[in-house]
Design a protein around this motif. Structure first.
Motif, PDB file in Angstrom:
ATOM      1  N   SER A  92      -5.727  15.372  -5.366  1.00  0.00           N
ATOM      2  CA  SER A  92      -5.396  13.950  -5.496  1.00  0.00           C
ATOM      3  C   SER A  92      -5.824  13.244  -4.223  1.00  0.00           C
ATOM      4  CB  SER A  92      -3.891  13.778  -5.713  1.00  0.00           C
ATOM      5  OG  SER A  92      -3.512  12.427  -5.620  1.00  0.00           O
ATOM      6  N   VAL A  96       0.243   6.107  -0.993  1.00  0.00           N
ATOM      7  CA  VAL A  96       1.315   5.738  -1.923  1.00  0.00           C
ATOM      8  C   VAL A  96       1.049   4.383  -2.562  1.00  0.00           C
ATOM      9  CG1 VAL A  96       3.744   5.032  -1.982  1.00  0.00           C
ATOM     10  CG2 VAL A  96       3.099   7.197  -0.906  1.00  0.00           C
ATOM     11  N   TRP A 104       0.760  10.030 -10.123  1.00  0.00           N
ATOM     12  CA  TRP A 104       1.777  10.776  -9.369  1.00  0.00           C
ATOM     13  C   TRP A 104       2.419  11.837 -10.246  1.00  0.00           C
ATOM     14  CZ3 TRP A 104       3.733  11.097  -4.430  1.00  0.00           C
ATOM     15  CH2 TRP A 104       5.002  11.682  -4.295  1.00  0.00           C
ATOM     16  N   ALA A 150       0.275  12.310  -2.679  1.00  0.00           N
ATOM     17  CA  ALA A 150       0.817  13.065  -3.802  1.00  0.00           C
ATOM     18  C   ALA A 150       0.577  14.555  -3.625  1.00  0.00           C
ATOM     19  CB  ALA A 150       0.204  12.570  -5.113  1.00  0.00           C
TER      20      ALA A 150
END
Length: 270
Positions: A92, A96, A104, A150
């Protein structure tokens, strides 16, 4: 043959670290259940190894029912489970503020939830034979990387889940983790095949190269074997020394030469 008469499940077993682990276990005598979402890759790996002693199972690790079928297929074919290698995962990229909830949850689903559910379903069978679980985590679970929120969170969760299972289910089974650093897998080609990225890695890769998947497979096999019979709840870091570095500059380069070294030692004494 350390794994003669043993049955090993490897998730994400049709490429990269998973495939290398499958081939290592098979070479050491195990019957291997190769679990992967890609039927063509499964057919290739199991075809290479031989369907008489090994078995392929198509599994979407986001689907608990599919994981249940993987466990059932192993028991139907071989009657036991000695080792579960939770290797399937996804990478990933994004901070955020840049990733959405669906992404997520997908990362957490494959990288954490699948480890939880596969372990939950396998533990009763592993306990009967004194088996083991090896979770493939990451050096990225031990500290933070820029832009990998993530993935960092997921692999950190895998490491502490490993420890929790290790103490909760000892002495019946052992649970350990392997944390690879940069490894030359097909999924990492965007990194290892990019000269700019590899130039940026150069100062932190003490071994001056990525790992080969077979080198990670060797660590997985060790933790699953009786050679590690008293190793439990451990995270075996296989990163060529990358995380051994404090992150400070390379003073050997910056202060090279006898006169510079004398000046530096004098500064330290002050």
């Amino acid at each position: 043959m350390r794994f003669a008469n043993k049955v090993v499940i490897v998730t994400g077993g049709a490429s990269g670290i998973g495939e290398a682990a499958v081939r290592r276990f098979a070479a050491e005598g195990a019957s291997v259940v190769v679990a992967d979402i890609r039927p063509d890759a499964l057919a290739r790996v199991v075809g290479d190894l031989g369907r008489d002693r090994h078995h392929g199972v198509e599994v979407d690790m986001l689907d608990p029912a599919a994981i249940d079928r993987m466990i059932d297929a192993t028991l139907d074919r071989f009657g036991r489970i000695d080792t579960l290698v939770n290797n399937a995962g996804m990478g990933s990229f994004g901070r955020v503020t840049e990733i959405d909830l669906e992404h997520w949850r997908q990362v957490m689903g494959i990288d954490v939830d699948a480890v939880f559910w596969a372990s939950r379903q396998a533990i009763p069978h592993l306990s009967r034979v004194g088996g083991s679980i090896v979770n493939v985590a990451s050096a990225s679970g031990m500290a933070a990387d820029y832009g990998f929120a993530a993935y960092n969170a997921a692999k950190a969760a895998v490491l502490n889940l490993t420890r929790a299972m290790a103490i909760d289910h000892a002495p019946e089974i052992r649970v350990n983790a392997v944390s690879p650093g940069l490894t030359a897998t097909p999924l990492a080609t965007g990194l290892t095949g990019n000269p700019v990225i590899m130039a940026a890695y150069e100062p932190v890769l003490a071994m001056k190269r990525p790992a080969d998947p077979s080198e990670i497979a060797g660590a997985i096999a060790f933790l699953a074997s009786d050679d590690a019979s008293y190793v439990n709840g451990h995270n075996l870091v296989v990163d060529g020394g990358m995380t051994a570095h404090t992150g400070q500059p390379n003073f050997s380069r910056l202060l090279g030469g006898a006169s510079h070294l004398a000046d530096a030692q004098s500064a330290v004494r002050r």
